[in-house]
Scaffold this motif. Structure first.
Motif, PDB file in Angstrom:
ATOM      1  N   TYR A   1       0.816  -1.212   0.000  1.00 29.00           N
ATOM      2  CA  TYR A   1       0.000   0.000   0.000  1.00 29.00           C
ATOM      3  C   TYR A   1       0.847   1.259   0.000  1.00 29.00           C
ATOM      4  O   TYR A   1       0.312   2.375   0.067  1.00 29.00           O
TER       5      TYR A   1
ATOM      6  N   THR B   1      11.309  10.065  11.217  1.00 29.10           N
ATOM      7  CA  THR B   1      10.580   9.093  10.419  1.00 29.10           C
ATOM      8  C   THR B   1      11.241   8.959   9.063  1.00 29.10           C
ATOM      9  O   THR B   1      12.397   9.310   8.877  1.00 29.10           O
ATOM     10  N   GLY B   2      10.515   8.416   8.098  1.00 30.70           N
ATOM     11  CA  GLY B   2      11.093   8.245   6.780  1.00 30.70           C
ATOM     12  C   GLY B   2      10.001   7.867   5.785  1.00 30.70           C
ATOM     13  O   GLY B   2       8.828   8.142   6.041  1.00 30.70           O
ATOM     14  N   GLY B   3      10.339   7.132   4.750  1.00 31.99           N
ATOM     15  CA  GLY B   3      11.336   6.101   4.618  1.00 31.99           C
ATOM     16  C   GLY B   3      11.505   5.356   5.951  1.00 31.99           C
ATOM     17  O   GLY B   3      10.647   5.417   6.803  1.00 31.99           O
ATOM     18  N   GLU B   4      12.567   4.654   6.056  1.00 34.19           N
ATOM     19  CA  GLU B   4      12.840   3.949   7.303  1.00 34.19           C
ATOM     20  C   GLU B   4      13.997   4.654   8.015  1.00 34.19           C
ATOM     21  O   GLU B   4      15.148   4.576   7.573  1.00 34.19           O
TER      22      GLU B   4
ATOM     23  N   MET C   1       4.008   8.984   0.478  1.00 36.84           N
ATOM     24  CA  MET C   1       4.227   9.028   1.928  1.00 36.84           C
ATOM     25  C   MET C   1       5.695   8.778   2.289  1.00 36.84           C
ATOM     26  O   MET C   1       6.270   9.456   3.145  1.00 36.84           O
TER      27      MET C   1
ATOM     28  N   GLN D   1      -6.417   4.257   5.980  1.00 31.64           N
ATOM     29  CA  GLN D   1      -5.512   4.366   4.841  1.00 31.64           C
ATOM     30  C   GLN D   1      -5.797   5.658   4.070  1.00 31.64           C
ATOM     31  O   GLN D   1      -6.956   5.980   3.787  1.00 31.64           O
ATOM     32  N   MET D   2      -4.737   6.370   3.728  1.00 33.88           N
ATOM     33  CA  MET D   2      -4.902   7.656   3.045  1.00 33.88           C
ATOM     34  C   MET D   2      -4.334   7.580   1.622  1.00 33.88           C
ATOM     35  O   MET D   2      -3.497   6.719   1.338  1.00 33.88           O
TER      36      MET D   2
ATOM     37  N   THR E   1       9.188   6.941  14.379  1.00 40.86           N
ATOM     38  CA  THR E   1       8.294   5.973  13.757  1.00 40.86           C
ATOM     39  C   THR E   1       9.148   5.075  12.879  1.00 40.86           C
ATOM     40  O   THR E   1       9.866   5.560  11.998  1.00 40.86           O
ATOM     41  N   THR E   2       9.100   3.778  13.137  1.00 43.45           N
ATOM     42  CA  THR E   2       9.971   2.835  12.435  1.00 43.45           C
ATOM     43  C   THR E   2       9.202   1.567  12.103  1.00 43.45           C
ATOM     44  O   THR E   2       8.222   1.244  12.774  1.00 43.45           O
ATOM     45  N   ASN E   3       9.698   0.853  11.097  1.00 46.84           N
ATOM     46  CA  ASN E   3       9.076  -0.449  10.814  1.00 46.84           C
ATOM     47  C   ASN E   3       9.610  -1.520  11.751  1.00 46.84           C
ATOM     48  O   ASN E   3       9.170  -2.664  11.697  1.00 46.84           O
TER      49      ASN E   3
ATOM     50  N   SER F   1       5.552   0.209  13.245  1.00 42.97           N
ATOM     51  CA  SER F   1       4.458  -0.106  12.321  1.00 42.97           C
ATOM     52  C   SER F   1       4.374  -1.606  12.114  1.00 42.97           C
ATOM     53  O   SER F   1       5.355  -2.245  11.733  1.00 42.97           O
TER      54      SER F   1
ATOM     55  N   VAL G   1      -2.340  -0.159   9.718  1.00 40.84           N
ATOM     56  CA  VAL G   1      -3.318   0.238   8.707  1.00 40.84           C
ATOM     57  C   VAL G   1      -4.108  -1.020   8.361  1.00 40.84           C
ATOM     58  O   VAL G   1      -3.512  -2.063   8.081  1.00 40.84           O
TER      59      VAL G   1
HETATM   60  C1  LIG Z   1       5.580   5.765   5.767  1.00 44.88           C
HETATM   61  S1  LIG Z   1       6.015   4.875   7.223  1.00 44.88           S
HETATM   62  C2  LIG Z   1       7.588   5.588   7.554  1.00 44.88           C
HETATM   63  C3  LIG Z   1       8.223   5.165   8.840  1.00 44.88           C
HETATM   64  C4  LIG Z   1       8.639   3.715   8.964  1.00 44.88           C
HETATM   65  N1  LIG Z   1       9.256   3.163   7.809  1.00 44.88           N
HETATM   66  C5  LIG Z   1       7.481   2.866   9.418  1.00 44.88           C
HETATM   67  O1  LIG Z   1       7.170   1.873   8.748  1.00 44.88           O
HETATM   68  O2  LIG Z   1       6.900   3.185  10.436  1.00 44.88           O
HETATM   69  C6  LIG Z   1       5.041   5.585   8.507  1.00 44.88           C
HETATM   70  C7  LIG Z   1       3.673   5.041   8.687  1.00 44.88           C
HETATM   71  O3  LIG Z   1       2.874   5.425   7.604  1.00 44.88           O
HETATM   72  C8  LIG Z   1       1.933   4.405   7.386  1.00 44.88           C
HETATM   73  N2  LIG Z   1       1.413   4.551   6.037  1.00 44.88           N
HETATM   74  C9  LIG Z   1       2.039   4.347   4.867  1.00 44.88           C
HETATM   75  N3  LIG Z   1       1.205   4.592   3.842  1.00 44.88           N
HETATM   76  C10 LIG Z   1       0.036   4.958   4.385  1.00 44.88           C
HETATM   77  C11 LIG Z   1      -1.227   5.339   3.851  1.00 44.88           C
HETATM   78  N4  LIG Z   1      -1.435   5.385   2.545  1.00 44.88           N
HETATM   79  N5  LIG Z   1      -2.201   5.656   4.708  1.00 44.88           N
HETATM   80  C12 LIG Z   1      -2.006   5.615   6.038  1.00 44.88           C
HETATM   81  N6  LIG Z   1      -0.835   5.269   6.604  1.00 44.88           N
HETATM   82  C13 LIG Z   1       0.160   4.947   5.778  1.00 44.88           C
HETATM   83  C14 LIG Z   1       2.730   3.153   7.588  1.00 44.88           C
HETATM   84  O4  LIG Z   1       1.891   2.063   7.850  1.00 44.88           O
HETATM   85  C15 LIG Z   1       3.571   3.545   8.782  1.00 44.88           C
HETATM   86  O5  LIG Z   1       2.897   3.217   9.967  1.00 44.88           O
END
Ligand SMILES: C[S@@+](CC[C@H](N)C(=O)[O-])C[C@H]1O[C@@H](n2cnc3c(N)ncnc32)[C@H](O)[C@@H]1O
Length: 353
Positions: free
Chosen positions: A52, A91-94, A348, A214-215, A120-122, A144, A185
Protein backbone atom coordinates in the motif's frame (compact mmCIF):
# COMPACT_ATOMS: atom_id res chain seq x y z
CA UNK A 1 -8.67 34.05 17.01
CA UNK A 2 -8.00 32.77 13.50
CA UNK A 3 -6.24 35.27 11.31
CA UNK A 4 -8.13 36.09 8.09
CA UNK A 5 -6.95 33.92 5.23
CA UNK A 6 -6.80 36.83 2.83
CA UNK A 7 -3.29 37.72 4.02
CA UNK A 8 -0.82 37.36 1.18
CA UNK A 9 2.14 35.16 2.13
CA UNK A 10 4.42 37.69 0.51
CA UNK A 11 3.29 40.18 3.15
CA UNK A 12 4.87 38.16 5.94
CA UNK A 13 7.53 40.36 7.42
CA UNK A 14 11.07 39.04 7.67
CA UNK A 15 11.91 37.48 11.00
CA UNK A 16 13.00 40.01 13.55
CA UNK A 17 16.17 39.73 15.57
CA UNK A 18 14.25 38.40 18.58
CA UNK A 19 12.67 35.64 16.49
CA UNK A 20 16.10 34.42 15.44
CA UNK A 21 16.75 33.47 19.04
CA UNK A 22 13.93 32.24 21.24
CA UNK A 23 10.68 32.84 19.42
CA UNK A 24 8.40 35.59 20.59
CA UNK A 25 5.71 34.46 18.13
CA UNK A 26 4.45 30.93 17.61
CA UNK A 27 4.73 29.20 14.23
CA UNK A 28 1.18 30.06 13.29
CA UNK A 29 -0.90 29.71 10.16
CA UNK A 30 -3.73 31.90 8.92
CA UNK A 31 -6.35 29.77 10.69
CA UNK A 32 -4.80 30.33 14.09
CA UNK A 33 -3.24 26.87 14.39
CA UNK A 34 0.24 26.68 15.84
CA UNK A 35 2.88 24.16 14.79
CA UNK A 36 4.60 22.51 17.75
CA UNK A 37 5.10 19.00 16.34
CA UNK A 38 7.85 18.54 13.73
CA UNK A 39 8.13 15.37 11.65
CA UNK A 40 11.64 14.93 10.29
CA UNK A 41 12.26 12.40 7.54
CA UNK A 42 15.79 11.03 7.86
CA UNK A 43 15.71 9.20 4.53
CA UNK A 44 13.26 8.14 1.84
CA UNK A 45 14.88 4.68 1.57
CA UNK A 46 13.03 1.71 2.99
CA UNK A 47 13.86 -1.96 3.57
CA UNK A 48 10.23 -3.07 3.16
CA UNK A 49 8.04 -2.77 0.08
CA UNK A 50 4.58 -2.54 1.63
CA UNK A 51 2.04 -3.01 -1.14
CA UNK A 52 0.00 0.00 0.00
CA UNK A 53 3.05 2.27 0.01
CA UNK A 54 5.30 1.54 -2.95
CA UNK A 55 5.82 -0.83 -5.89
CA UNK A 56 7.80 -4.08 -5.57
CA UNK A 57 10.83 -2.60 -7.32
CA UNK A 58 11.00 0.33 -4.89
CA UNK A 59 11.22 3.96 -5.93
CA UNK A 60 13.86 6.22 -7.44
CA UNK A 61 15.55 7.01 -4.12
CA UNK A 62 17.08 10.37 -3.30
CA UNK A 63 20.79 10.58 -4.04
CA UNK A 64 23.03 11.17 -1.02
CA UNK A 65 24.00 14.77 -1.99
CA UNK A 66 20.31 15.66 -2.21
CA UNK A 67 19.77 14.62 1.37
CA UNK A 68 20.34 16.87 4.33
CA UNK A 69 23.53 16.20 6.24
CA UNK A 70 23.42 15.55 9.98
CA UNK A 71 24.63 19.10 10.62
CA UNK A 72 21.88 20.52 8.41
CA UNK A 73 19.22 18.46 10.18
CA UNK A 74 20.40 19.54 13.60
CA UNK A 75 20.56 23.18 12.52
CA UNK A 76 17.03 23.12 11.10
CA UNK A 77 15.55 21.30 14.08
CA UNK A 78 17.25 23.81 16.39
CA UNK A 79 15.59 26.61 14.43
CA UNK A 80 12.20 24.90 14.66
CA UNK A 81 12.66 24.38 18.40
CA UNK A 82 13.55 28.03 18.81
CA UNK A 83 10.31 28.85 16.97
CA UNK A 84 8.20 26.89 19.43
CA UNK A 85 8.36 23.25 18.31
CA UNK A 86 8.28 21.00 21.37
CA UNK A 87 7.95 17.53 19.82
CA UNK A 88 10.15 16.03 17.14
CA UNK A 89 9.39 12.71 15.47
CA UNK A 90 12.03 11.04 13.31
CA UNK A 91 10.58 9.09 10.42
CA UNK A 92 11.09 8.25 6.78
CA UNK A 93 11.34 6.10 4.62
CA UNK A 94 12.84 3.95 7.30
CA UNK A 95 14.72 6.18 9.76
CA UNK A 96 16.91 3.34 11.07
CA UNK A 97 18.47 3.03 7.61
CA UNK A 98 20.16 6.37 8.07
CA UNK A 99 23.79 5.89 9.03
CA UNK A 100 24.49 7.83 12.21
CA UNK A 101 20.87 7.89 13.37
CA UNK A 102 21.88 7.39 17.01
CA UNK A 103 24.20 10.37 16.82
CA UNK A 104 21.45 12.51 15.30
CA UNK A 105 19.21 11.56 18.24
CA UNK A 106 21.99 12.42 20.69
CA UNK A 107 22.51 15.84 19.12
CA UNK A 108 18.79 16.62 18.99
CA UNK A 109 18.34 15.65 22.62
CA UNK A 110 21.02 18.22 23.52
CA UNK A 111 18.99 21.11 22.06
CA UNK A 112 17.59 23.78 24.34
CA UNK A 113 14.79 23.59 25.18
CA UNK A 114 15.02 19.86 24.77
CA UNK A 115 12.25 18.61 22.49
CA UNK A 116 10.35 15.41 23.17
CA UNK A 117 11.92 12.91 20.78
CA UNK A 118 10.05 10.04 19.17
CA UNK A 119 10.57 7.80 16.17
CA UNK A 120 8.29 5.97 13.76
CA UNK A 121 9.97 2.83 12.44
CA UNK A 122 9.08 -0.45 10.81
CA UNK A 123 11.05 -2.09 13.62
CA UNK A 124 13.14 -4.31 11.35
CA UNK A 125 16.45 -2.89 12.59
CA UNK A 126 15.29 -1.87 16.04
CA UNK A 127 16.59 -4.76 18.16
CA UNK A 128 20.20 -3.84 17.39
CA UNK A 129 19.88 -0.16 18.34
CA UNK A 130 17.05 0.20 20.85
CA UNK A 131 19.41 0.50 23.83
CA UNK A 132 21.65 3.00 22.03
CA UNK A 133 18.67 5.08 20.94
CA UNK A 134 17.32 5.21 24.48
CA UNK A 135 20.75 6.12 25.85
CA UNK A 136 21.07 8.83 23.19
CA UNK A 137 17.84 10.45 24.38
CA UNK A 138 15.02 8.97 22.33
CA UNK A 139 11.87 9.06 24.44
CA UNK A 140 9.49 6.80 22.56
CA UNK A 141 8.95 4.71 19.49
CA UNK A 142 6.01 3.81 17.28
CA UNK A 143 6.52 0.56 15.42
CA UNK A 144 4.46 -0.11 12.32
CA UNK A 145 3.02 -3.60 12.24
CA UNK A 146 -0.14 -4.35 10.28
CA UNK A 147 -0.54 -8.04 11.08
CA UNK A 148 0.72 -10.74 13.40
CA UNK A 149 0.33 -13.45 10.80
CA UNK A 150 3.83 -14.08 9.34
CA UNK A 151 2.47 -15.08 5.92
CA UNK A 152 0.25 -12.00 5.68
CA UNK A 153 3.22 -9.91 6.81
CA UNK A 154 5.34 -11.40 4.00
CA UNK A 155 2.65 -10.76 1.40
CA UNK A 156 2.02 -7.23 2.59
CA UNK A 157 5.61 -6.07 3.02
CA UNK A 158 7.10 -8.30 0.29
CA UNK A 159 9.82 -9.18 2.79
CA UNK A 160 10.31 -12.00 5.31
CA UNK A 161 11.11 -9.87 8.38
CA UNK A 162 8.28 -10.47 10.79
CA UNK A 163 10.50 -12.06 13.47
CA UNK A 164 12.85 -9.10 13.39
CA UNK A 165 10.00 -6.69 14.04
CA UNK A 166 8.78 -8.79 16.96
CA UNK A 167 12.32 -8.74 18.37
CA UNK A 168 12.55 -4.99 17.75
CA UNK A 169 9.36 -4.34 19.69
CA UNK A 170 10.56 -6.40 22.64
CA UNK A 171 13.93 -4.63 22.60
CA UNK A 172 12.26 -1.21 22.57
CA UNK A 173 10.13 -2.21 25.54
CA UNK A 174 13.14 -3.53 27.44
CA UNK A 175 15.12 -0.39 26.62
CA UNK A 176 12.44 1.72 28.29
CA UNK A 177 11.11 3.36 25.13
CA UNK A 178 7.63 3.15 26.63
CA UNK A 179 4.83 3.11 26.11
CA UNK A 180 5.70 1.19 22.96
CA UNK A 181 3.09 2.03 20.39
CA UNK A 182 2.14 -0.08 17.40
CA UNK A 183 0.75 1.61 14.28
CA UNK A 184 -1.41 -0.38 11.91
CA UNK A 185 -3.32 0.24 8.71
CA UNK A 186 -6.26 -2.08 8.06
CA UNK A 187 -6.85 -3.02 4.46
CA UNK A 188 -9.85 -4.80 3.10
CA UNK A 189 -9.20 -8.38 2.12
CA UNK A 190 -5.53 -8.03 3.07
CA UNK A 191 -5.27 -7.90 6.85
CA UNK A 192 -8.64 -6.64 8.11
CA UNK A 193 -9.67 -10.12 9.18
CA UNK A 194 -6.80 -10.09 11.69
CA UNK A 195 -7.31 -6.77 13.47
CA UNK A 196 -8.68 -8.39 16.62
CA UNK A 197 -5.76 -10.84 16.76
CA UNK A 198 -3.39 -7.91 16.42
CA UNK A 199 -5.12 -6.10 19.27
CA UNK A 200 -5.00 -9.14 21.56
CA UNK A 201 -1.34 -9.71 20.72
CA UNK A 202 -0.52 -6.09 21.63
CA UNK A 203 -2.57 -6.28 24.84
CA UNK A 204 -0.63 -9.35 25.97
CA UNK A 205 2.62 -7.45 25.55
CA UNK A 206 1.54 -4.06 26.86
CA UNK A 207 1.93 -2.35 23.50
CA UNK A 208 -0.50 0.46 22.69
CA UNK A 209 -2.16 -0.15 19.36
CA UNK A 210 -3.27 2.64 17.02
CA UNK A 211 -5.08 2.04 13.78
CA UNK A 212 -5.00 4.67 11.08
CA UNK A 213 -7.31 4.88 8.09
CA UNK A 214 -5.51 4.37 4.84
CA UNK A 215 -4.90 7.66 3.05
CA UNK A 216 -4.26 8.46 -0.62
CA UNK A 217 -0.49 8.66 -0.32
CA UNK A 218 0.74 5.57 -2.11
CA UNK A 219 3.29 5.87 -4.89
CA UNK A 220 1.07 3.86 -7.23
CA UNK A 221 -1.94 6.18 -6.73
CA UNK A 222 -4.21 3.18 -6.29
CA UNK A 223 -6.02 4.33 -3.13
CA UNK A 224 -9.76 3.86 -3.34
CA UNK A 225 -12.12 5.34 -0.80
CA UNK A 226 -14.71 2.62 -1.14
CA UNK A 227 -12.14 -0.09 -0.41
CA UNK A 228 -10.82 1.76 2.65
CA UNK A 229 -11.65 0.21 6.03
CA UNK A 230 -13.28 3.09 7.90
CA UNK A 231 -12.77 3.89 11.57
CA UNK A 232 -16.40 2.94 12.26
CA UNK A 233 -15.97 -0.42 10.61
CA UNK A 234 -12.75 -1.06 12.45
CA UNK A 235 -14.35 -0.25 15.76
CA UNK A 236 -17.18 -2.67 15.02
CA UNK A 237 -14.66 -5.41 14.27
CA UNK A 238 -12.75 -4.80 17.49
CA UNK A 239 -16.01 -4.80 19.43
CA UNK A 240 -16.54 -8.39 18.39
CA UNK A 241 -13.89 -9.25 20.97
CA UNK A 242 -13.90 -6.41 23.50
CA UNK A 243 -16.02 -3.68 25.01
CA UNK A 244 -14.70 -0.37 23.70
CA UNK A 245 -15.57 2.74 25.69
CA UNK A 246 -14.61 6.10 24.18
CA UNK A 247 -12.45 7.96 26.65
CA UNK A 248 -14.48 11.00 27.64
CA UNK A 249 -11.41 13.11 27.59
CA UNK A 250 -10.27 11.81 24.27
CA UNK A 251 -11.54 15.12 22.85
CA UNK A 252 -8.66 14.57 20.49
CA UNK A 253 -7.27 18.10 20.69
CA UNK A 254 -4.30 17.92 18.38
CA UNK A 255 -3.84 14.21 19.11
CA UNK A 256 -5.38 12.49 16.12
CA UNK A 257 -6.33 9.17 17.71
CA UNK A 258 -9.72 8.69 19.25
CA UNK A 259 -8.94 6.55 22.27
CA UNK A 260 -11.11 3.74 23.59
CA UNK A 261 -10.75 1.98 26.90
CA UNK A 262 -10.70 -1.77 26.36
CA UNK A 263 -13.07 -3.69 28.62
CA UNK A 264 -12.38 -2.43 32.15
CA UNK A 265 -9.05 -0.87 31.23
CA UNK A 266 -6.51 0.42 31.79
CA UNK A 267 -5.42 -0.59 28.28
CA UNK A 268 -6.60 1.53 25.36
CA UNK A 269 -6.76 1.29 21.61
CA UNK A 270 -6.63 4.29 19.27
CA UNK A 271 -8.36 4.77 15.97
CA UNK A 272 -7.22 7.59 13.75
CA UNK A 273 -9.98 8.56 11.33
CA UNK A 274 -7.78 10.69 9.12
CA UNK A 275 -10.16 10.35 6.19
CA UNK A 276 -13.66 10.00 7.65
CA UNK A 277 -13.19 12.44 10.56
CA UNK A 278 -10.13 14.54 9.80
CA UNK A 279 -8.49 16.45 12.63
CA UNK A 280 -7.09 19.23 10.43
CA UNK A 281 -8.74 21.94 12.54
CA UNK A 282 -6.46 21.05 15.43
CA UNK A 283 -3.38 20.15 13.40
CA UNK A 284 -0.13 21.18 15.06
CA UNK A 285 2.26 19.55 12.60
CA UNK A 286 4.93 20.65 10.22
CA UNK A 287 7.26 18.44 8.20
CA UNK A 288 10.84 18.46 7.02
CA UNK A 289 11.68 16.06 4.20
CA UNK A 290 15.00 14.23 3.89
CA UNK A 291 15.94 16.50 0.97
CA UNK A 292 15.30 19.67 2.93
CA UNK A 293 11.80 20.77 1.98
CA UNK A 294 9.43 22.17 4.60
CA UNK A 295 5.84 21.00 4.14
CA UNK A 296 2.88 22.35 6.07
CA UNK A 297 0.75 19.20 5.52
CA UNK A 298 1.08 15.63 4.27
CA UNK A 299 -1.26 16.66 1.47
CA UNK A 300 0.26 20.05 0.66
CA UNK A 301 0.67 20.64 -3.03
CA UNK A 302 3.65 22.88 -2.42
CA UNK A 303 6.68 22.91 -0.17
CA UNK A 304 9.54 25.28 0.44
CA UNK A 305 13.19 24.50 -0.12
CA UNK A 306 15.40 25.33 2.85
CA UNK A 307 18.34 23.15 1.78
CA UNK A 308 19.27 25.34 -1.21
CA UNK A 309 19.30 28.61 0.73
CA UNK A 310 21.12 26.94 3.63
CA UNK A 311 23.84 25.67 1.30
CA UNK A 312 24.10 29.15 -0.23
CA UNK A 313 24.87 30.60 3.18
CA UNK A 314 21.44 31.77 4.36
CA UNK A 315 21.32 33.18 7.87
CA UNK A 316 18.88 31.70 10.40
CA UNK A 317 16.62 34.73 9.91
CA UNK A 318 16.16 33.91 6.22
CA UNK A 319 15.36 30.26 6.98
CA UNK A 320 12.86 31.34 9.62
CA UNK A 321 11.21 33.65 7.09
CA UNK A 322 10.89 30.75 4.63
CA UNK A 323 9.47 28.41 7.28
CA UNK A 324 6.97 30.99 8.50
CA UNK A 325 5.90 31.69 4.93
CA UNK A 326 5.23 28.00 4.39
CA UNK A 327 3.13 27.80 7.55
CA UNK A 328 1.19 30.84 6.35
CA UNK A 329 0.22 28.93 3.21
CA UNK A 330 -1.22 25.99 5.16
CA UNK A 331 -4.70 25.09 3.93
CA UNK A 332 -7.71 24.72 6.19
CA UNK A 333 -7.87 20.96 5.60
CA UNK A 334 -6.39 18.11 3.60
CA UNK A 335 -9.34 18.15 1.21
CA UNK A 336 -9.60 14.38 0.66
CA UNK A 337 -12.97 13.86 -0.99
CA UNK A 338 -13.24 17.43 -2.27
CA UNK A 339 -13.87 17.67 -6.03
CA UNK A 340 -10.55 19.42 -6.61
CA UNK A 341 -8.50 17.07 -4.40
CA UNK A 342 -5.31 15.83 -5.97
CA UNK A 343 -2.91 13.47 -4.32
CA UNK A 344 0.49 15.04 -3.58
CA UNK A 345 3.22 14.23 -6.05
CA UNK A 346 5.43 12.83 -3.30
CA UNK A 347 4.42 9.48 -1.85
CA UNK A 348 4.23 9.03 1.93
CA UNK A 349 7.68 7.42 2.00
CA UNK A 350 9.30 10.51 0.47
CA UNK A 351 7.43 12.95 2.73
CA UNK A 352 7.87 11.22 6.05
CA UNK A 353 4.93 9.40 7.57
C1 LIG B 1 5.58 5.77 5.77
S1 LIG B 1 6.02 4.87 7.22
C2 LIG B 1 7.59 5.59 7.55
C3 LIG B 1 8.22 5.16 8.84
C4 LIG B 1 8.64 3.71 8.96
N1 LIG B 1 9.26 3.16 7.81
C5 LIG B 1 7.48 2.87 9.42
O1 LIG B 1 7.17 1.87 8.75
O2 LIG B 1 6.90 3.19 10.44
C6 LIG B 1 5.04 5.58 8.51
C7 LIG B 1 3.67 5.04 8.69
O3 LIG B 1 2.87 5.42 7.60
C8 LIG B 1 1.93 4.40 7.39
N2 LIG B 1 1.41 4.55 6.04
C9 LIG B 1 2.04 4.35 4.87
N3 LIG B 1 1.20 4.59 3.84
C10 LIG B 1 0.04 4.96 4.38
C11 LIG B 1 -1.23 5.34 3.85
N4 LIG B 1 -1.44 5.39 2.54
N5 LIG B 1 -2.20 5.66 4.71
C12 LIG B 1 -2.01 5.62 6.04
N6 LIG B 1 -0.84 5.27 6.60
C13 LIG B 1 0.16 4.95 5.78
C14 LIG B 1 2.73 3.15 7.59
O4 LIG B 1 1.89 2.06 7.85
C15 LIG B 1 3.57 3.54 8.78
O5 LIG B 1 2.90 3.22 9.97
Amino acid sequence: MPVPHSVDPDDIPPATTEQVGMSSRPLADTFGRVATDLRVSLTDHCNLRCTYCMPAEGLPWMARPQMLTDDEIVRLVRIFVEQGVTKVRLTGGEPLLRPGVVDVVRRLSALTPRPHLAMTTNGVGLAAVADDLAAAGLDRVNVSLDTIDPQTYRDLTRRDRFDRVVAGLAAAHDAGLRPVKVNAVAMRGVNDHGVLDLLNWCLERNYELRFIEQMPLDAQHSWNRTAMVSAAELRARLEQGHRLTPLPDAGRGSAPAELFRIDDGPATVGIIASVTAPFCGACDRVRLTADGMVRNCLFARGEVDVRGPMRSGAEDSELIRLIRGEMWRKARGHGIGAPDFTQPARPMSAIGG
